[in-house]
Design an enzyme around this catalytic site. Structure first.
Site, PDB file in Angstrom:
ATOM      1  N   GLU A 158      -3.121  -3.320  -5.905  1.00 34.75           N
ATOM      2  CA  GLU A 158      -4.284  -2.455  -6.130  1.00 34.75           C
ATOM      3  C   GLU A 158      -3.871  -0.999  -6.281  1.00 34.75           C
ATOM      4  O   GLU A 158      -4.522  -0.221  -6.964  1.00 34.75           O
ATOM      5  CB  GLU A 158      -5.298  -2.609  -5.004  1.00 34.75           C
ATOM      6  CG  GLU A 158      -4.837  -2.032  -3.676  1.00 34.75           C
ATOM      7  CD  GLU A 158      -5.770  -2.384  -2.539  1.00 34.75           C
ATOM      8  OE1 GLU A 158      -6.446  -3.427  -2.619  1.00 34.75           O
ATOM      9  OE2 GLU A 158      -5.828  -1.625  -1.560  1.00 34.75           O
ATOM     10  N   ILE A 213       5.524   2.393   6.199  1.00 32.50           N
ATOM     11  CA  ILE A 213       6.021   1.021   6.142  1.00 32.50           C
ATOM     12  C   ILE A 213       6.154   0.532   4.704  1.00 32.50           C
ATOM     13  O   ILE A 213       7.216  -0.005   4.339  1.00 32.50           O
ATOM     14  CB  ILE A 213       5.144   0.084   6.995  1.00 32.50           C
ATOM     15  CG1 ILE A 213       5.332   0.423   8.485  1.00 32.50           C
ATOM     16  CG2 ILE A 213       5.483  -1.378   6.733  1.00 32.50           C
ATOM     17  CD1 ILE A 213       4.446  -0.351   9.418  1.00 32.50           C
ATOM     18  N   GLY A 242      -8.552  -3.736   0.293  1.00 34.19           N
ATOM     19  CA  GLY A 242      -8.147  -4.921  -0.459  1.00 34.19           C
ATOM     20  C   GLY A 242      -7.331  -5.913   0.335  1.00 34.19           C
ATOM     21  O   GLY A 242      -6.791  -6.866  -0.235  1.00 34.19           O
ATOM     22  N   GLY A 252       0.811  -1.209   0.000  1.00 36.21           N
ATOM     23  CA  GLY A 252       0.000   0.000   0.000  1.00 36.21           C
ATOM     24  C   GLY A 252       0.841   1.253   0.000  1.00 36.21           C
ATOM     25  O   GLY A 252       1.867   1.349  -0.665  1.00 36.21           O
ATOM     26  N   ILE A 253       0.397   2.218   0.786  1.00 33.72           N
ATOM     27  CA  ILE A 253       1.068   3.517   0.830  1.00 33.72           C
ATOM     28  C   ILE A 253       1.284   3.894   2.282  1.00 33.72           C
ATOM     29  O   ILE A 253       0.528   3.499   3.162  1.00 33.72           O
ATOM     30  CB  ILE A 253       0.233   4.579   0.098  1.00 33.72           C
ATOM     31  CG1 ILE A 253       1.046   5.847  -0.134  1.00 33.72           C
ATOM     32  CG2 ILE A 253      -1.058   4.880   0.851  1.00 33.72           C
ATOM     33  CD1 ILE A 253       0.388   6.821  -1.090  1.00 33.72           C
ATOM     34  N   GLY A 254       2.345   4.632   2.542  1.00 32.32           N
ATOM     35  CA  GLY A 254       2.635   5.058   3.899  1.00 32.32           C
ATOM     36  C   GLY A 254       4.075   4.750   4.261  1.00 32.32           C
ATOM     37  O   GLY A 254       4.881   4.310   3.431  1.00 32.32           O
TER      38      GLY A 254
END
Length: 627
Positions: A244, A225, A342, A221-223
């Site tokens: 995704e 980590i 997701g 994902g995003i961020g």
């Protein structure tokens, strides 16, 4: 345009349908259900104009997370608009918490079907697109995701046409004929800042990256980590993407060739995604770039499609994990915080992938180390997004906990071992109270060091590959199996007695170390998903002498391959920087190979024989050591 060639008919239709926002939004009536485009492709001009409507009532506004303002969710809009979030972003979180907006828990892969089957019929879809190309096609740009299904299902489609929107390849094109109104907006599309990774995220990122094999296909994902994971992947080769979403972190890896998608088993050569969020650099990179394939969510997030990627590695986040492996990712207690998204789609897809793995990564604490994210039970009201049956691997800055195929007791020990040390005692007490572990389970040593991942390595000995790492409390089963695989002679040489078994207390003591005064390096062989302990070397410091007692055990079938020599060297390299002055070993006089091992250490060795047992002492020279 070639001389004498008539202007394409779509251009006239485009001119006629290009209007201002107020005119376009006149299609929104009382009681309408309005979809708003996702993420950084939020049609901000249309959203602002929609919120300015003071002649409507009971308008439902739906979307997954958007990055811009959400004026329709403000308290002052009550009665005119009510938001329905499929994923709760920061711009609507307070409204949902106050009961002024709704939350629909749903797997991201299933949202398109809600629109197409008209379980949630859409009256109007507000989206952002590129200007039409020479053939009359507009691109949905950075957000195809659920937007394409909303465009297909809505009665009326209004496109905010933005020349700064990237034209992305894949299945995100809409012809002018399928759009009812066009509203120009020359302002740049939304961007989000790239978060810097702190020390905790960087450590988690490295642990996660170590779980990624060469040739893997990634979802993240995003961020902080995810960015830290990407930053730790530079030594990998031939990675793929089926995710995704993507963010800026992928750009450097693609430009360096680390991510090339060559070894993907599904869509080889293509980075598959459904939306991206980030900086202008990312948008310029995906613009008209055939390396990327932007596909709808019902394709990208379909677990059966995901599973077609061999070595699929999904890396997602969580808010809490309980000691049985249940994961809360969408709420803090009864307060809804984000959404299912997701996560489950990719966890289940990765589980079905050949050599796939799902990873849940989270800091061990919250609120300035005052709360543990590893908990005995989830907070009252917390939702289970990912079940204990779905979880494979959990990672914090204190290490990696493998849960797949593990008992509740083994899961509990593994998760406590990666919790923040200040919470381990209370977690263990709670586990005993709930009978997750035995009442005589020994506590973690006080004042120990974090799990030392830097001592992990993979070595080959005469054709046999062995993965080495420090022992963990969750290794009890493997150590027990290792003991029962020994010949009687190996047991006698190691323990100086004809032991038939080791007690649970002995096994616990051998697996639960402080990684400072005590250390054990274990080696594992693997066949498929079967992992077997092959070797153990350990030391324990005697503070009164400054010397550490050492012991080695090599599986009968793997002796005489140089494994013992390698393990002794590894223990020396670990012990000397910790101020340990030397090693002491107690060796049967008949154990010639072990005696030779000590004498080949390269350091001064002395020995004394008493009742058939040699006390062998290796003394390290003073001064700097080679760590």
């Amino acid at each position: 345009m070639l001389s004498g060639m008539a202007e394409p008919r779509w251009k006239e239709r485009y001119r006629i349908r290009t209007v201002d926002a107020r005119k376009a939004l006149s299609v929104v009536r009382r009681g309408s259900r309005v979809f708003v485009g996702s993420g950084c492709a939020e049609p901000v001009l249309l959203v602002g104009a929609l919120a300015d409507r003071d002649d409507v009532a009971d308008v439902e506004v739906l979307h997954i997370m958007t990055i811009g303002e959400a004026p329709y969710a403000r308290a002052a809009q009550e009665g005119r608009f009510r938001h329905n979030a499929f994923f709760i972003g920061s711009n609507v979180r307070e409204a949902v918490a106050a009961g002024q907006a709704d939350y629909t828990p749903v797997f991201l892969s299933e949202i398109p079907a809600l629109f197409r089957t008209r379980r949630l019929p859409l009256d109007v879809a507000l989206v952002s697109t590129t200007p039409p190309d020479a053939h009359g096609f507009c691109s949905l740009g950075v957000s195809v995701d659920v937007v394409m299904s909303a465009v297909d299902a809505a009665e009326v489609v209004v496109a905010e046409v933005n020349p700064t929107m990237p034209r992305t390849h894949g299945a995100g094109f809409i012809h002018v004929d399928d759009i009812d109104f066009f509203v120009p907006n020359p302002k740049p599309i939304l961007e989000i800042p790239i978060p810097e990774s702190g020390a905790v995220s960087a450590t988690i990122g490295k642990f996660c990256a170590d779980l990624v094999p060469h040739g893997a296909t990634l979802q993240l994902g995003i961020g902080e980590i995810p960015n830290a994971v990407l930053a730790s992947l530079s030594a990998k080769t031939d990675l793929g993407l089926h995710s995704e979403m993507i963010s800026d972190g992928v750009v450097d890896l693609i430009e360096s060739g680390v991510i090339n998608c060559r070894r993907k088993s599904f869509h080889p050569g293509k980075a598959v995604t459904s939306f991206c969020m980030g900086s202008r650099r990312l948008y310029n990179f995906v613009n008209d770039n055939p390396f990327f394939e932007f596909l709808p969510t019902e394709v990208v997030n379909d677990p059966f499609v995901i599973a077609r990627n061999d070595r699929m590695i999904s890396i997602n986040s969580a808010l809490q994990v309980d000691l049985t492996g249940q994961v809360c990712a969408d709420s803090i207690g009864t307060r809804f915080y984000s959404g299912i998204g997701g996560q489950v789609d990719f966890i289940r897809g990765a589980a079905r992938s050949k050599d796939g793995r799902s990873v849940l990564a989270l800091p061990s604490t919250a609120k300035g180390d005052t709360l543990s994210r590893i908990v005995p039970v989830l907070t009252e009201g917390a939702g289970v997004v990912t079940t204990r049956g779905d979880v494979h691997t959990v990672v914090t800055e204190y290490g990696v906990a493998e849960l797949k195929g593990r008992t509740i007791r083994e899961r509990t020990l593994a998760l406590i071992s990666i919790a923040h040390p200040k919470f381990r005692d209370e977690l263990l007490a709670a586990a005993k109270q709930r009978h997750f572990v035995t009442v005589d389970q020994i506590p973690w040593p006080q004042g120990g060091k974090p799990y030392p991942a830097e001592f992990e390595s993979t070595e080959t000995f005469k054709g046999v590959e062995i993965r080495f790492r420090p022992i963990k409390p969750s290794d009890e089963r493997l150590l027990r199996e290792f003991f029962y695989s020994h010949s009687a002679d190996t047991v006698y040489q190691r323990y100086h007695a004809p032991l038939k078994s080791l007690s649970p207390q002995q096994i616990q003591q051998l697996c639960t170390l402080d990684y400072d005064q005590q250390m054990a390096i274990v080696g594992f062989t693997r066949e498929g998903e079967t992992e077997k302990m092959a070797a153990v070397a350990r030391y324990a410091l005697d503070r009164s002498t400054g010397l550490a007692e050492v012991a080695f055990t090599i599986h009968d079938n793997l002796q005489c391959r140089g494994i013992g020599t390698w393990l002794l060297d590894r223990l020396i390299r670990i012990a000397r920087p910790r101020g340990i002055r030397g090693f002491v070993g107690y060796v049967l006089a008949s154990n010639v190979r072990m005696l030779n091992l000590f004498h080949r250490s390269g350091f001064p060795v002395s020995s004394a024989l008493e009742q058939g047992i040699y006390t062998v002492t290796i003394r390290f020279p003073e001064g700097p050591s080679l760590a």
